[in-house]
Motif scaffolding. Sequence first.
Motif, PDB file in Angstrom:
ATOM      1  N   THR A  18       0.796  -1.230   0.000  1.00 26.75           N
ATOM      2  CA  THR A  18       0.000   0.000   0.000  1.00 26.75           C
ATOM      3  C   THR A  18       0.826   1.275   0.000  1.00 26.75           C
ATOM      4  O   THR A  18       0.365   2.313  -0.486  1.00 26.75           O
ATOM      5  CB  THR A  18      -0.940   0.018   1.222  1.00 26.75           C
ATOM      6  OG1 THR A  18      -0.168  -0.092   2.436  1.00 26.75           O
ATOM      7  CG2 THR A  18      -1.934  -1.131   1.138  1.00 26.75           C
ATOM      8  N   VAL A  22       0.205   4.962  -2.461  1.00 30.19           N
ATOM      9  CA  VAL A  22      -0.152   6.150  -1.691  1.00 30.19           C
ATOM     10  C   VAL A  22       0.885   7.253  -1.897  1.00 30.19           C
ATOM     11  O   VAL A  22       0.536   8.419  -2.127  1.00 30.19           O
ATOM     12  CB  VAL A  22      -0.286   5.798  -0.191  1.00 30.19           C
ATOM     13  CG1 VAL A  22      -0.328   7.062   0.650  1.00 30.19           C
ATOM     14  CG2 VAL A  22      -1.531   4.966   0.057  1.00 30.19           C
ATOM     15  N   TRP A  45      -4.029   6.991   5.005  1.00 30.89           N
ATOM     16  CA  TRP A  45      -3.227   5.768   4.937  1.00 30.89           C
ATOM     17  C   TRP A  45      -2.758   5.364   6.324  1.00 30.89           C
ATOM     18  O   TRP A  45      -2.750   4.178   6.672  1.00 30.89           O
ATOM     19  CB  TRP A  45      -2.024   5.977   4.018  1.00 30.89           C
ATOM     20  CG  TRP A  45      -1.128   4.778   3.925  1.00 30.89           C
ATOM     21  CD1 TRP A  45      -1.429   3.564   3.376  1.00 30.89           C
ATOM     22  CD2 TRP A  45       0.224   4.686   4.406  1.00 30.89           C
ATOM     23  NE1 TRP A  45      -0.349   2.716   3.476  1.00 30.89           N
ATOM     24  CE2 TRP A  45       0.676   3.380   4.102  1.00 30.89           C
ATOM     25  CE3 TRP A  45       1.091   5.567   5.031  1.00 30.89           C
ATOM     26  CZ2 TRP A  45       1.955   2.950   4.423  1.00 30.89           C
ATOM     27  CZ3 TRP A  45       2.368   5.141   5.343  1.00 30.89           C
ATOM     28  CH2 TRP A  45       2.792   3.847   5.055  1.00 30.89           C
TER      29      TRP A  45
END
Length: 246
Positions: A18, A22, A45
């Motif tokens: 992730t 981001v 996030w």
Amino acid sequence: MAVNTVRGFIFYIVLAITVIPVCFIVLILTPFTRAETRYGVMRAWGRFVIAALRVICGVRVQVKGMENCPKGPVVVLSKHQSAWETFWLGAYLPYPGAYVYKESLNRIPFFGWALWSFGLLSIDRSNGRSAFRTLVTKGPAFLKRGWWIILFPEGTRVPPGEHVKFKTGGARLAAATGAPILPVALNSGVCWPKNSIAKIPGTITVSIGKPIPTEGRDLKTVEAEVADWITTESDALLLPHPAKNA
């Protein structure tokens, strides 16, 4: 322990998967948006990371003293036991946080580049005078913009129950600007041990103290008050602890 290590591996895989998209989004937005807008992306996030840690590793969070967070500029001085607090503070404190961090982190692909794009308070830790000069030069501008400045006065992660002398830069910056200090105690190192992949199920407690005024006060008195509160409160959070009783 083997189960906790496997869970830790899975968590880090999710983290790795992730973080790149981001940070890529933040970098793309940099020429077109304000830092506050991009900070919102990183805040979201950070909250995802805290939630993933709960779901995958069974690490929960409880917070004491959130009502002590004032309106207006403060210098946040926090206990530092793991990487966990870097996520939580940025995700859940009510104002954007201008972290003070070592400038070598800017060279980390994607994450460091995104960090650099915010123009935060990166310092050369090997040069104390230069580091403090960066703080007093750039710090007041962040406070005027409504950001909070976040420092870890121990300078490095310190395992639960161990103590090191607090560095003075954060208190000196607060005194120079007249901003109060918001002390933060925690016990994150029990669930997120230093230099370990394993994550221990349990509850991390964050305790936010009342703001400590600096204006017109003796600096050494302020430093002692901050260090005493953070150390005493962090030690108090260790016993009893759900993770230790699991």
